[in-house]
Design a protein around this motif. Structure first.
Motif, PDB file in Angstrom:
ATOM      1  N   UNK A   1       0.520  -1.441   0.341  1.00  0.00           N
ATOM      2  CA  UNK A   1      -0.178   0.394  -0.073  1.00  0.00           C
ATOM      3  C   UNK A   1       0.967   1.592   0.373  1.00  0.00           C
ATOM      4  N   UNK A   2       1.886   1.049   0.869  1.00  0.00           N
ATOM      5  CA  UNK A   2       2.651   2.108   0.820  1.00  0.00           C
ATOM      6  C   UNK A   2       3.367   2.683  -0.228  1.00  0.00           C
ATOM      7  N   UNK A   3       4.297   1.465  -1.072  1.00  0.00           N
ATOM      8  CA  UNK A   3       4.205   1.953  -2.559  1.00  0.00           C
ATOM      9  C   UNK A   3       3.821   1.963  -3.498  1.00  0.00           C
ATOM     10  N   UNK A   4       2.206   1.910  -3.415  1.00  0.00           N
ATOM     11  CA  UNK A   4       1.177   2.503  -4.484  1.00  0.00           C
ATOM     12  C   UNK A   4       1.090   4.043  -4.257  1.00  0.00           C
ATOM     13  N   UNK A   5       1.469   3.911  -2.747  1.00  0.00           N
ATOM     14  CA  UNK A   5       0.973   6.130  -2.658  1.00  0.00           C
ATOM     15  C   UNK A   5       1.891   6.200  -2.904  1.00  0.00           C
ATOM     16  N   UNK A   6       3.058   6.091  -3.281  1.00  0.00           N
ATOM     17  CA  UNK A   6       3.565   7.171  -3.008  1.00  0.00           C
ATOM     18  C   UNK A   6       4.757   6.871  -5.038  1.00  0.00           C
ATOM     19  N   UNK A   7       4.040   5.909  -5.469  1.00  0.00           N
ATOM     20  CA  UNK A   7       4.499   6.129  -6.751  1.00  0.00           C
ATOM     21  C   UNK A   7       4.622   7.210  -8.185  1.00  0.00           C
ATOM     22  N   UNK A   8       4.782   7.910  -8.615  1.00  0.00           N
ATOM     23  CA  UNK A   8       4.918   8.160  -9.529  1.00  0.00           C
ATOM     24  C   UNK A   8       5.028   8.469 -10.792  1.00  0.00           C
ATOM     25  N   UNK A   9       4.240   9.065 -11.588  1.00  0.00           N
ATOM     26  CA  UNK A   9       3.655   8.902 -13.582  1.00  0.00           C
ATOM     27  C   UNK A   9       5.070   8.660 -14.153  1.00  0.00           C
ATOM     28  N   UNK A  10       6.250   8.236 -13.796  1.00  0.00           N
ATOM     29  CA  UNK A  10       7.789   7.639 -14.536  1.00  0.00           C
ATOM     30  C   UNK A  10       7.666   6.170 -14.122  1.00  0.00           C
ATOM     31  N   UNK A  11       7.489   5.714 -15.119  1.00  0.00           N
ATOM     32  CA  UNK A  11       8.094   4.396 -15.259  1.00  0.00           C
ATOM     33  C   UNK A  11       9.558   4.041 -15.808  1.00  0.00           C
ATOM     34  N   UNK A  12      10.315   2.517 -15.211  1.00  0.00           N
ATOM     35  CA  UNK A  12      11.478   2.010 -16.768  1.00  0.00           C
ATOM     36  C   UNK A  12      11.197   0.645 -16.755  1.00  0.00           C
ATOM     37  N   UNK A  13      10.488   0.968 -18.687  1.00  0.00           N
ATOM     38  CA  UNK A  13      10.457  -0.163 -18.918  1.00  0.00           C
ATOM     39  C   UNK A  13      10.818  -1.290 -19.901  1.00  0.00           C
TER      40      UNK A  13
END
Length: 740
Positions: free
Chosen positions: A290-302
């Motif tokens: 749950x903490x990780x999901x709250x701290x997600x940004x609109x960016x990622x490595x694919x």
């Protein structure tokens, strides 16, 4: 300014350089300073042994010059990467070009300038430097064709050398790409501006998008988290752990039966010394789902299955809305700048506008020291406007010191604040890689110094000269071209002293490394920290050294036929720079990331700008000197230089902007044929770790680990006895990889 003032400045800077060079040759032999002058990598090795005292430590020597001169390009590549080789090739290019310019201009142009008018010459020390410039040539002189011929020779030689350098560096970049088979960045794409969907996390939205549109090539992804506070806490904790830890703590920190009065523990201290390699599970348990999901940004490595798929995805427009699903090629894991990945993409254009406005205000602010500098150069004119200054200039030595040495020192000191400010601006712009941030800073500093050191000094000189004639004509536009054409040769006298102070003296300061030296002494004698490995490492400051080399190139080109007396000072600077920078790359700076030679287009563009600016100024000067033949032959030279630049931009520059598809496809086929593609896929997910601790040393390459093991074996077998032995063994170990 006369010749004696110039010689005063040259003498002061020569003494400073000689003293600092000698001091460096002594300091580098001291075991306590190994982390300053041999880098973190060699400091860790050296800290494991005792260096016996030997009398040679206290005697200055030039052995480092010989070792820097004899180092091969492959050794430089292994130590500093492609960027280091490119930078040194820019220095070598300058040596070659200005050697040709010095031979032509000193033996052909300089005598014509000196005897350009019928006048009674004084003794050389009493001569004004303007006598050696083109301003001393009479109007309508038939000898101006020699200046035009010299301009043609310098331009043709520069373009020829630029072409071969661009061609060779392009091949070097392609070789560097094909030789890096296991680089995770080739399979990775950075995705920003991921749309927010209600009742879904960014991770779910990203997975659905790439599973739908890149089903055959999509491998996995890794989200970027808002890690500012977390990463800072981890870094601070690690630094504090290194500061308080000492080798004897592990021996004396043993459990006891007596309880601690502070925390009730049964240990010798209230802190438990952990192992150097914490378990990966400890890092993974920092946050729950749950903490990780709250701290997600609109960016990622694919991550993709092939290099070609990642290349296509990074170059393609993913959505009809360009402000969403923005893709870029990923930097290397040690090069990525995590903080800027959390910045919303929609705010970047606002940040860029704010940076432009701030840069304009900064340029305006910097005009104050420029005006003050030129007022010191023209002290004779300043005393006419302010008579109370005549008392200061009564002593001849004081006048020579003020006009010949002080102005360049003032402008050099003010210029030291420019790179940190420009680095801040580049960070605010949102660079996603550390190398990209430093490269953007380099471009900004180049623009800044060209305007504030070159153009601003010329315009200020023209304004001072104009004020002496009549202040009422200052706003008359028709007089501006004539004033600029007259100001360039006269300002060249200031540029000579600037080369001495900002060039020669800066190289000696670069050798001494004053800031790391002070930090070393502070850690060792104030904090009582004897561990060299905790002092930190430094990467090569391309954002300060590349602009300095390019600025001196601009001064050399523009003053070559106008004031050729500057060329010997420039040649000395570039030769010293060749030796000093080679030594620093081999021994001092640690290469953590490499842009693959992306600094060369900056060097090429700045050199072309310098050539065109030289030709335009020469065209104006020939017009003022009423030489239509020289003016007529100069104009086609400008067209030729611009056409040459366009050809190089079309022929070589695309390789520096994009990776060739043919190259990555051949690399993919080779991996499939060798059967290592599965191993690469297995390593991708663990390659990029946002919360990784540096103490894990997981970011080190296989080659780096091999180098450290070989050096450690050399210590155990007794091959390394003194500090100088490090220089002999390191190139032999490191020189296994080649760029040829």
């Amino acid at each position: 300014m006369n010749v004696s003032a110039l010689l005063t400045s040259a003498g002061i800077n020569t003494v400073v350089c000689g003293v600092l060079f000698s001091l460096y040759s002594v300091l580098r032999k001291q075991p306590n300073l190994v982390s300053v002058y041999f880098g973190q990598k060699l400091a860790q090795v050296n800290s494991k042994r005792n260096d016996p005292f030997w009398f040679g430590r206290l005697i200055p020597s030039a052995s480092w010059i010989v070792k820097a001169w004899e180092a091969s390009e492959d050794e430089l590549y292994v130590n500093g990467g492609v960027d280091a080789v490119v930078f040194l090739r820019a220095v070598v290019f300058s040596i070659r070009v200005f050697t040709v310019a010095a031979v032509i201009c000193l033996f052909l142009v300089l005598p014509l300038n000196y005897f350009g008018k019928d006048m009674e010459h004084k003794h050389i020390p009493e001569e004004q430097l303007t006598v050696f410039t083109i301003g001393n040539v009479m109007e309508g002189s038939r000898w101006l064709w020699a200046h035009c011929l010299a301009l043609y020779i310098i331009t043709c030689c520069s373009c020829l050398l630029l072409y071969f350098e661009y061609k060779n560096i392009t091949k070097m970049r392609l070789t560097h790409i094909t030789a890096s088979h296991c680089y995770p960045s080739h399979f990775t794409v950075i995705v920003r501006a991921i749309p927010w969907v209600e009742e879904e996390s960014y991770n779910d939205t990203l997975t659905k998008f790439f599973t739908d549109y890149y089903a055959s090539s999509y491998l996995s992804n890794q989200m970027v988290y808002q890690s500012g506070a977390v990463q800072k806490l981890m870094s601070d904790a690690e630094k504090m752990y290194k500061m308080i830890r000492s080798p004897h703590m592990d021996k004396h920190c043993v459990p006891r039966f007596m309880r601690c009065g502070f925390c009730g523990g049964t240990a010798a201290t209230s802190f438990k010394i952990l192992t150097d390699e914490p378990k990966i599970t400890r890092r993974e348990s920092c946050f729950d789902g749950s903490d990780l999901r709250k701290k997600e940004c609109g960016a990622a490595l694919v991550f993709f299955r092939t290099r070609y798929a990642a290349l296509v995805a990074s170059e393609a427009l993913q959505s009809p809305n360009p402000m969403s699903w923005v893709t870029d090629s990923a930097p290397e894991p040690c090069d990525i700048y995590w903080s800027n990945l959390c910045v919303p993409y929609r705010l970047l254009w606002i940040r860029k506008i704010a940076v432009v406005v701030a840069s304009i205000f900064f340029v305006i602010f910097f005009l104050v020291p420029v005006v003050f500098t030129q007022s010191l150069v023209h002290l004779d004119k300043l005393t006419k406007m302010f008579p109370f200054l005549k008392a200061i200039t009564k002593r001849k030595v004081m006048e020579q010191l003020i006009t010949g040495y002080l102005p360049s020192v003032v402008i050099t000191l003010f210029l030291y604040i420019v790179p940190p400010v420009m680095m801040l601006f580049s960070t605010l712009e949102g660079a996603i890689s550390r190398s990209g941030r430093k490269r953007s800073t380099c471009v900004k500093v180049v623009y800044f110094v060209i305007w504030n050191v070159f153009f601003a000094n010329i315009l200020t000189d023209a304004a001072i000269e104009h004020y002496q004639v009549s202040i009422t004509k200052l706003g008359d536009a028709k007089h501006i071209p004539n004033l600029l054409a007259k100001a360039v040769p006269t300002t060249a006298t200031f540029f000579m002293t600037y080369v001495l102070t900002s060039g020669w003296a800066s190289l000696s300061v670069e050798l001494i490394q004053p800031f790391p030296l002070i930090c070393n002494l502070f850690y060792r004698f104030i904090l009582r920290n004897k561990d060299d490995s905790s002092y930190g490492t430094y990467t090569f400051p391309y954002h300060t050294e590349v602009p300095r080399v390019l600025l001196f190139g601009l001064l050399g080109f523009t003053c070559s036929i106008l004031a050729p007396l500057i060329l010997p000072f420039l040649l000395v600077y570039f030769v010293l720079a060749f030796l000093v920078y080679r030594n620093q790359i081999l021994n001092v700076y640690v290469t953590e990331y490499d842009s693959g030679g992306l600094y060369w287009p900056i060097v090429h563009n700045a050199t072309i700008f310098s050539l065109v600016m030289t030709q335009i100024i020469a065209l104006g000067v020939f017009g003022l000197k009423e030489s239509p033949i020289a003016s007529g032959f100069t104009f086609p030279l400008i067209i030729f230089t611009l056409l040459f630049h366009e050809y190089c931009r079309q022929r070589f520059h695309p390789v520096f902007r994009k990776t060739p598809a043919q190259t990555v496809i051949e690399m993919d086929r080779k991996d499939e044929h060798c059967g290592r593609i599965e191993d690469i896929h297995a390593q991708l997910q663990s390659a990029y770790c946002q919360f990784r601790s540096k103490s894990l040393n997981l970011h080190k390459s296989t080659e780096h680990n091999k180098i450290e093991s070989v050096l450690a074996d050399s210590i155990e077998t007794g091959d390394i006895v003194r500090l100088d032995d490090l220089e002999y063994i390191a190139p032999a170990v490191l020189g296994k990889r080649s760029i040829s």
